[in-house]
Design a protein around this motif. Structure first.
Motif, PDB file in Angstrom:
ATOM      1  N   THR A 176     -10.234  -5.854   6.417  1.00  0.00           N
ATOM      2  CA  THR A 176      -9.132  -5.998   5.471  1.00  0.00           C
ATOM      3  C   THR A 176      -9.122  -4.786   4.543  1.00  0.00           C
ATOM      4  OG1 THR A 176      -9.412  -8.395   5.469  1.00  0.00           O
ATOM      5  CG2 THR A 176      -8.114  -7.440   3.664  1.00  0.00           C
ATOM      6  N   MET A 178      -7.204  -3.305   1.334  1.00  0.00           N
ATOM      7  CA  MET A 178      -6.282  -3.761   0.285  1.00  0.00           C
ATOM      8  C   MET A 178      -5.324  -2.639  -0.103  1.00  0.00           C
ATOM      9  SD  MET A 178      -8.541  -6.268  -2.195  1.00  0.00           S
ATOM     10  CE  MET A 178      -7.203  -6.323  -3.392  1.00  0.00           C
ATOM     11  N   GLU A 181      -1.737  -3.645  -2.025  1.00  0.00           N
ATOM     12  CA  GLU A 181      -1.923  -4.151  -3.383  1.00  0.00           C
ATOM     13  C   GLU A 181      -2.545  -3.093  -4.303  1.00  0.00           C
ATOM     14  OE1 GLU A 181      -4.153  -7.815  -3.819  1.00  0.00           O
ATOM     15  OE2 GLU A 181      -3.075  -8.267  -5.674  1.00  0.00           O
ATOM     16  N   ALA A 185      -1.054  -1.545  -7.826  1.00  0.00           N
ATOM     17  CA  ALA A 185      -1.832  -1.559  -9.079  1.00  0.00           C
ATOM     18  C   ALA A 185      -1.972  -0.141  -9.634  1.00  0.00           C
ATOM     19  CB  ALA A 185      -3.215  -2.180  -8.831  1.00  0.00           C
ATOM     20  N   HIS A 189      -0.040   0.433 -13.012  1.00  0.00           N
ATOM     21  CA  HIS A 189      -0.985   0.157 -14.096  1.00  0.00           C
ATOM     22  C   HIS A 189      -2.032   1.237 -14.318  1.00  0.00           C
ATOM     23  CE1 HIS A 189       0.778  -3.812 -14.462  1.00  0.00           C
ATOM     24  NE2 HIS A 189       0.689  -3.935 -13.159  1.00  0.00           N
ATOM     25  N   THR A 190      -1.768   2.467 -13.859  1.00  0.00           N
ATOM     26  CA  THR A 190      -2.661   3.575 -14.225  1.00  0.00           C
ATOM     27  C   THR A 190      -1.810   4.764 -14.638  1.00  0.00           C
ATOM     28  OG1 THR A 190      -2.820   4.748 -12.098  1.00  0.00           O
ATOM     29  CG2 THR A 190      -4.301   2.860 -12.407  1.00  0.00           C
TER      30      THR A 190
ATOM     31  N   ALA B 185      -7.501  -1.573 -13.200  1.00  0.00           N
ATOM     32  CA  ALA B 185      -6.259  -1.945 -12.508  1.00  0.00           C
ATOM     33  C   ALA B 185      -6.526  -3.019 -11.456  1.00  0.00           C
ATOM     34  CB  ALA B 185      -5.621  -0.706 -11.871  1.00  0.00           C
ATOM     35  N   LEU B 186      -7.640  -2.896 -10.726  1.00  0.00           N
ATOM     36  CA  LEU B 186      -7.959  -3.885  -9.696  1.00  0.00           C
ATOM     37  C   LEU B 186      -8.331  -5.231 -10.322  1.00  0.00           C
ATOM     38  CD1 LEU B 186     -10.091  -1.732  -7.214  1.00  0.00           C
ATOM     39  CD2 LEU B 186      -7.733  -2.502  -6.901  1.00  0.00           C
ATOM     40  N   HIS B 189      -4.927  -6.519 -12.285  1.00  0.00           N
ATOM     41  CA  HIS B 189      -3.606  -6.546 -11.649  1.00  0.00           C
ATOM     42  C   HIS B 189      -3.638  -6.732 -10.142  1.00  0.00           C
ATOM     43  CE1 HIS B 189      -1.874  -5.496 -15.509  1.00  0.00           C
ATOM     44  NE2 HIS B 189      -2.775  -4.551 -15.622  1.00  0.00           N
ATOM     45  N   THR B 190      -4.743  -7.266  -9.595  1.00  0.00           N
ATOM     46  CA  THR B 190      -4.740  -7.634  -8.176  1.00  0.00           C
ATOM     47  C   THR B 190      -5.371  -9.025  -8.038  1.00  0.00           C
ATOM     48  OG1 THR B 190      -6.945  -6.877  -7.495  1.00  0.00           O
ATOM     49  CG2 THR B 190      -5.171  -5.226  -7.533  1.00  0.00           C
ATOM     50  N   ILE B 191      -5.352  -9.519  -6.816  1.00  0.00           N
ATOM     51  CA  ILE B 191      -5.908 -10.839  -6.524  1.00  0.00           C
ATOM     52  C   ILE B 191      -7.399 -10.914  -6.850  1.00  0.00           C
ATOM     53  CG2 ILE B 191      -6.557 -10.365  -4.117  1.00  0.00           C
ATOM     54  CD1 ILE B 191      -5.416 -13.096  -3.368  1.00  0.00           C
ATOM     55  N   LEU B 192      -8.078  -9.758  -6.894  1.00  0.00           N
ATOM     56  CA  LEU B 192      -9.528  -9.769  -7.135  1.00  0.00           C
ATOM     57  C   LEU B 192      -9.873 -10.369  -8.495  1.00  0.00           C
ATOM     58  CD1 LEU B 192     -10.575  -6.294  -5.668  1.00  0.00           C
ATOM     59  CD2 LEU B 192     -10.427  -8.523  -4.529  1.00  0.00           C
ATOM     60  N   ARG B 194      -8.385 -12.782  -9.967  1.00  0.00           N
ATOM     61  CA  ARG B 194      -8.036 -14.201 -10.106  1.00  0.00           C
ATOM     62  C   ARG B 194      -9.225 -15.126  -9.949  1.00  0.00           C
ATOM     63  NH1 ARG B 194      -2.902 -14.850  -6.411  1.00  0.00           N
ATOM     64  NH2 ARG B 194      -1.798 -12.972  -7.052  1.00  0.00           N
ATOM     65  N   ILE B 226     -13.544  -3.559  -1.115  1.00  0.00           N
ATOM     66  CA  ILE B 226     -13.268  -4.302  -2.353  1.00  0.00           C
ATOM     67  C   ILE B 226     -12.863  -5.748  -2.112  1.00  0.00           C
ATOM     68  CG2 ILE B 226     -12.794  -2.338  -3.847  1.00  0.00           C
ATOM     69  CD1 ILE B 226      -9.824  -2.653  -3.309  1.00  0.00           C
ATOM     70  N   PHE B 227     -12.262  -6.019  -0.927  1.00  0.00           N
ATOM     71  CA  PHE B 227     -11.838  -7.398  -0.639  1.00  0.00           C
ATOM     72  C   PHE B 227     -13.042  -8.341  -0.605  1.00  0.00           C
ATOM     73  CE2 PHE B 227      -9.715 -10.547   2.396  1.00  0.00           C
ATOM     74  CZ  PHE B 227      -8.786 -10.999   1.473  1.00  0.00           C
ATOM     75  N   ARG B 230     -13.680 -10.887  -3.320  1.00  0.00           N
ATOM     76  CA  ARG B 230     -13.045 -12.199  -3.166  1.00  0.00           C
ATOM     77  C   ARG B 230     -13.721 -13.044  -2.073  1.00  0.00           C
ATOM     78  NH1 ARG B 230      -8.484 -15.068  -4.013  1.00  0.00           N
ATOM     79  NH2 ARG B 230      -7.577 -16.209  -2.295  1.00  0.00           N
TER      80      ARG B 230
END
Lengths: 327, 327
Positions: A176, A178, A181, A185, A189-190, B185-186, B189-192, B194, B226-227, B230
């Protein structure tokens, strides 16, 4: 709602129910699409909370006309609708996963009007860097169309891009990235977004320049190359309206560079490779251009993978045959 | 305001004026700090727009007491105050850049009360992946303290981390890793973000686990690893309150992995290397732990690099000698 076909041969309602959208297909027994519907009521965007019947409401709005005409139609669904935040959780099946494993993992939920919805599970590859997918497994089996002999690499570009290694009808392992996304971001947002100006159209040369930079000068990694989006602007080498496409190219270039590292460890390479892509046409086209920079000129985009996959799994689960006999 | 020293020996006002903050130092001729002041009025956070005297207001508030006691004090400033969005633009000097080049590039601005502020230029490394710094060049020369013989690698962790190769008193070349800003930012502003839960304190094992993952399994690149922030949570292997530290470790690990790739191309390696760090103590400590995972156990944190650098450049520019003689 477009009615392009005679719906009297309808044999299946197939739902692709993700985080931000729902796409519904009315299929005949051979998988021909008779009708479609789309809704923005993804699982994170229901008109009411799940506990207050949010899923039932959306399902009714989307499918009630089809069911009114044929109350016996079986219903199958894939995507985040089967996640812990979905209608009912369909626990992941683990890799290697074939379509029989998906069929065995189907979880049923009954709507408030007594309709059974069959929810396809996602796939988990466990390990030090676990990976999960929900929805993509169905698209992959749609692309395979029952082929259980070949080995291939399938890419699914998007918010969370997947690259799956498929062999003998099984999803063996997958990655996966990312990419989508992270792009959003970074852009929104930077500091990189501050010098960007929206462009009327896609700037392919700027995109390719980003891909090439990642490919040829990306050894220090993405964290080191992305700042060039800004500094090429500061030094007058990249226009504000080119910077978003350049950054997009950089990130997709780093994704493919990383994929190539994965392939290198099994003595393979993107150069000269045959692979397939599943996803949004415009995005797949970008990936095809990016792949070509890595020497991969044989990347075919698979159309209708989602509805084909849902049809394929419904067939294997016996949903279509039994309904057809009930008619 | 803390008054810890006799200010009658004051010889220089030194300003570190960045995007989000201003730090002011009152120094004697030997660079001893006699007094300090801090303000949140960074160049993007002025009480009034620059065109309406915003810089003058902040300068007055910060330095007027020092200047009242000694109106002849020379003033030097470094950082984003010299950018195109600053008080006056001090154009970049290009690499290789020694302190004489910085002195030659100083740009003067006169305040509304007639005080001359000497603004140190930033440094540009031009090329296919241009890099820029503003403020870090001054810190680097503070760390060198006039040494023009050695070659060394200096790291400046932060929002935009820099790694500079210094040789014979010159900044030869440098890299910018957008590690801190990308982390924010990650996370935000990303799913990480949450599945993350705020922790009372820094979780070093989770941080190190992230570093090791990037080091040992990061070949597919940051977009691919990075995924796991999660998915390790989904599979019960990483607690919500550990996920931010794990992600921080992952990104810093990818930064150091990338730096190691740069070093490998000149037949060097972080393992066994001696280097120095400039920055926030807590962040430098994290980097020291991360560097140790790459076999680098000799990373010293340099204290007071900013004020030392401003003093060093003011000395070379003749600002301190001339003022001392005027007293």
């Amino acid at each position: 709602m477009s009615v392009a076909h005679d719906q009297s041969t309808a044999a299946l309602i197939a739902l692709d129910w993700g985080t931000t959208a729902l796409r519904a297909y009315l299929l005949d027994a051979h998988g021909v699409v008779l009708d479609t519907r789309a809704s923005s009521a993804g699982i994170m965007n229901l008109p009411r909370p799940a506990a207050e019947g949010g899923f039932d409401i959306v399902f009714d709005e989307t499918c009630s006309a089809w069911l009114a005409a044929n109350p016996q139609l079986p219903v199958i669904a894939a995507g985040m609708v089967g996640s812990a935040q979905g209608w009912v959780e369909a626990p992941y099946v683990t890799t290697p996963a074939d379509s029989a494993a998906l069929v065995a993992g189907i979880v049923r939920v009954t709507t408030n009007k007594g309709v059974t919805v069959h929810i396809v599970p996602g796939v988990l590859e466990d390990g030090a860097l676990p990976n999960v997918m929900r929805g993509e497994e169905t698209q992959i089996f749609g692309a395979l169309s029952g082929d259980t002999t070949h080995s291939e690499l399938i890419g699914l570009p998007g918010t969370h891009a997947k690259w799956a290694f498929v062999s003998a009808g099984r999803i063996e392992r997958f990655y996966t990235f990312m990419t989508g996304e992270t792009f959003g971001a970074l852009r929104d947002h930077t500091i990189l977004g501050r010098t960007m100006r929206a462009a009327d159209q896609h700037d392919m040369p700027a995109f390719i320049r980003g891909v090439d930079t990642a490919k040829d000068a990306g050894h220090a990694g993405m964290l080191a190359t992305i700042f060039s989006t800004r500094t090429l602007g500061l030094t007058g080498k990249l226009k504000p309206e080119q910077q978003a496409d350049y950054l997009s190219g950089l990130l997709i270039g780093h994704e493919l560079r990383g994929l190539n590292e994965v392939l290198a460890r099994e003595e393979s390479d993107l150069a000269g490779k045959t692979l397939r892509l599943i996803g949004n046409d415009a995005l797949c086209e970008r990936y095809r251009h990016a792949l070509a920079r890595f020497g991969c000129n044989d990347a075919q985009t698979v159309a209708h993978a989602t509805e084909r996959g849902l049809h394929e799994i419904a067939l294997q689960a016996g949903l279509i045959r039994s309904t057809a006999s009930a008619n």
